[in-house]
Every structure is written in structure tokens, then in C-alpha cells.
Design an enzyme around this catalytic site. Sequence first.
Site, PDB file in Angstrom:
ATOM      1  N   PRO A 184      61.379  -3.323  11.027  1.00  0.00           N
ATOM      2  CA  PRO A 184      61.274  -2.118  11.089  1.00  0.00           C
ATOM      3  C   PRO A 184      62.490  -1.408  11.457  1.00  0.00           C
ATOM      4  O   PRO A 184      63.038  -1.676  12.573  1.00  0.00           O
ATOM      5  CB  PRO A 184      60.089  -1.750  11.984  1.00  0.00           C
ATOM      6  CG  PRO A 184      59.283  -2.766  11.779  1.00  0.00           C
ATOM      7  CD  PRO A 184      60.134  -3.987  11.322  1.00  0.00           C
ATOM      8  N   CYS A 185      62.938  -0.511  10.633  1.00  0.00           N
ATOM      9  CA  CYS A 185      64.395   0.249  10.866  1.00  0.00           C
ATOM     10  C   CYS A 185      64.377   1.664  11.430  1.00  0.00           C
ATOM     11  O   CYS A 185      65.693   1.776  11.808  1.00  0.00           O
ATOM     12  CB  CYS A 185      65.145   0.123   9.547  1.00  0.00           C
ATOM     13  SG  CYS A 185      64.235   1.328   8.169  1.00  0.00           S
ATOM     14  N   GLN A 186      63.254   2.194  11.888  1.00  0.00           N
ATOM     15  CA  GLN A 186      63.248   3.390  12.294  1.00  0.00           C
ATOM     16  C   GLN A 186      64.149   3.599  13.911  1.00  0.00           C
ATOM     17  O   GLN A 186      64.858   4.572  13.791  1.00  0.00           O
ATOM     18  CB  GLN A 186      62.044   4.179  12.692  1.00  0.00           C
ATOM     19  CG  GLN A 186      61.266   4.194  11.448  1.00  0.00           C
ATOM     20  CD  GLN A 186      60.532   3.039  10.885  1.00  0.00           C
ATOM     21  OE1 GLN A 186      60.666   1.909  11.298  1.00  0.00           O
ATOM     22  NE2 GLN A 186      59.410   3.171  10.044  1.00  0.00           N
ATOM     23  N   PRO A 187      64.150   2.396  14.383  1.00  0.00           N
ATOM     24  CA  PRO A 187      65.005   2.518  15.685  1.00  0.00           C
ATOM     25  C   PRO A 187      66.564   2.848  15.552  1.00  0.00           C
ATOM     26  O   PRO A 187      67.313   3.133  16.495  1.00  0.00           O
ATOM     27  CB  PRO A 187      64.737   1.395  16.363  1.00  0.00           C
ATOM     28  CG  PRO A 187      63.462   0.824  15.930  1.00  0.00           C
ATOM     29  CD  PRO A 187      63.388   1.289  14.731  1.00  0.00           C
ATOM     30  N   PHE A 188      66.981   2.513  14.307  1.00  0.00           N
ATOM     31  CA  PHE A 188      68.489   2.378  14.031  1.00  0.00           C
ATOM     32  C   PHE A 188      68.693   3.566  12.884  1.00  0.00           C
ATOM     33  O   PHE A 188      69.974   3.551  12.680  1.00  0.00           O
ATOM     34  CB  PHE A 188      69.051   1.118  13.628  1.00  0.00           C
ATOM     35  CG  PHE A 188      68.564  -0.024  14.509  1.00  0.00           C
ATOM     36  CD1 PHE A 188      69.210  -0.284  15.910  1.00  0.00           C
ATOM     37  CD2 PHE A 188      67.341  -1.044  14.262  1.00  0.00           C
ATOM     38  CE1 PHE A 188      68.743  -1.093  16.901  1.00  0.00           C
ATOM     39  CE2 PHE A 188      67.076  -1.681  15.452  1.00  0.00           C
ATOM     40  CZ  PHE A 188      67.717  -1.826  16.548  1.00  0.00           C
TER      41      PHE A 188
END
Length: 393
Positions: free
Chosen positions: A79-83
Site C-alpha cells: 500500500p502506497c498511501q504513506p508515500f
Amino acid sequence: MRSVELFAGAGGLAIGMASAGFQHAAVVEWDHDACETFRENQLRHAHAVEGWPVHEVDARSFNFGTLGQDIAVVSGGPPCQPFSMGGKHQAQRDDRNMFPEAVRAVRELMPKAFIFENVKGLTRKTFASYFSHIHLQLQYPELTRRKDENWMQHRARLEQHHSSNKGQATYNVLFDVLNAADYGVPQKRERVFFVGFRSDVGARWSFPDPTHAEDALLVSKWINGTYWDEHSISRKRRLEVPLRYAKHVELLRTKSSLLILDRWRTTRDALSGLPDPEFVRDHEIPNHVFTPGARAYVGHTGSVLDEPSKTLKAGYHGVPGGENMFIKDDGKVRYFTVRESARLQTFPDEYEFHGSWSQTMRQLGNAVPVKLAEVVARSVAASLTLASLQPEL
């Protein structure tokens, strides 16, 4: 070769892996709608996903020990939302950061290779320290974080091990930012890929060279006109070279015959053959339903038809809108349908999506373009095959 797909989402990377010849031993995804997309396509015997063992479960609770020890490749898009540029920018502090689970899968399965994809934002200077932490963990997945360590202390220990290690890293890991448009995807979508090979495999690999180029698209539009011919667009359009391209087009006139790459694919290419759902409602094309309400304003504009589309986005607080609509020939804007978005992500037309428009657009916005995934996966498969044929020294 058997593979494991983590954080499968809508299945873009997984379908690309399968198209490259990998056989999924497990496809892991926690989102119910995404798993229903897989199941419904399997019920329709869609070739892309037939026979996949889908596990609707949080990757943190998945038992990799049930899969055996002959897994050739682990792949996935943590999951890419943190970046992401549109996310909270919390990186390692974000509970949606699943890179630790990607590393756990590598550690427990010890595959011959792995392929992990994430947003370009991961490479920003803000995340440089954590980026290096990810890289080191993938090189030495067996050096786990201790209970009394924070991630920075763990990174320091990994750095010390790496700098003093006289032997090879457990995995040789390369990373690069790839633009999907450079590989035949009708979308400007930049993503960072981590590709690693277990050191004892002896594989020789480099990122695949681009197959498509913007210069070739400019030549086809403003020099030889073949692009307009393909779409039966009037000759008048060929004379209207945008000012931002004028000087470059003049330079290309002298070397256009030397171009060897195919042209970038455009939004118009992707939508070709699909009726406009705003006016044609009696078609039988799945996931091709008109959604009203699109509007443009400063900083919120749609994709241009005769260029690759903007990057489709999932959006932390729903679909942003600007990136998920396009400008029609009459100057009006319209939201992409789910089917049109699937075309932009190069999913096969037989593949249908489960859920509401916003939910399916979220699945698509998070997906890896199938064609890009297949290009990378085929190159990895070829290197593994070649390595297996080499005589042991």
C-alpha cells in the site's frame, strides 16, 4: 515457476505476472471488493485470473509456511498511501505501510527473485532515510528488527552489517523509476520498482529498455501525420503544432528517420472503439457507464485525448476528479468510465470490476498497469531461466 502475489488489489501486477508465465501459488488481498472482482471473473472463466487461489486476508496474518519452499518469485505493491503525494506523508509511522510484510514474505519464502512496486513519491528526499531502510531490509531480510529497536536503529545495524560484510548480500537489489508510457501504456504513470535476485541464483539482469517514446508520437502527429490518419482526424489538426512543442518538432524533422521506438500510446488510442456512454446507453459493454458531474477549474483539468492520460489516482479521500476525467473534442470534460480506466491501465476487456464507481476507480487508481507488469515480469523470468541453464562453477 510458482509465484506469490501480495497486496494484489485489482490484479494488475498479478495478471502481468501470469501473462509472463508465472503460476500463482497464492494471491493475497484484504479488500473485499477487490477479491470479489477476482471471484466474479473466475466464475466467468476469464482467462486472466482462472485458477488463482485468492486469499481474502490481511497480509500480516498470512501463513507463508503453507506454500512450500519452491516459490520462484514474490511480487506485490505494498500500500502506497504513506508515500504518495496525495497521502498523509507519514511513511514508516503510517499503519498502512506494508513494506515490513513484503520483507517478511521474502524472509520466510526465500524466493529466487522478487518484484515490488510503489509510488514515485517514495523516492522523495523526505523519505530518503526510510527508502534506504527498505533497500537494506530487502538485501538482508534475515536481519530482522529487534523488539527494542526503532526503525532508525535497525537501519544503522543493517548499514554496519552491509559495510563490514565480506561476502555477498542475501539479495542483489536494484531499483528504478519507470514511466508506464515508455512501455506502451496509454498513461503517464511513474512508479518505483524494487527487483531483487537471491545471490546464489547467479542471475544477470537489468531493467528492460523502453519500447515507446514521446518523440515518436510527436513525429506521428506533427511531421508525417500517421497518428491523425489512424484516427481519421482532419488534416487541419496536423498544422496546429502546440507552441510548447514547436522547437522540438523542428529538431525532430532532421532525425525522425532515425527513431526506432514505437510512439507513445494516447488516451484516444485507449478509448478507440468504445461508444460515448453519455449518449449511447444501449450497449452491452461491462463497466462502461456514464457518471455525471465532471467539471474543470484551475488546477483541476482532465487528460488530453491525444497524449497519454494523466496518472489515474485512487485518492485518500475518494477520487480526486481532475486526473480521472478527460477533455473531449468539443472542449467539455467527462469522467472516465470504469472500462475506459481499465483500458488506460491495460487490463483485458474481458476483465470486469466489482463495486461502485468510486470503489472500482479506487481499485484501478492503485493498480499496476498490466502491460508494464508483464514487461518487467518477462525480463525477470528470462533471467531466472537463463541462470538455471548456466553450469555451476
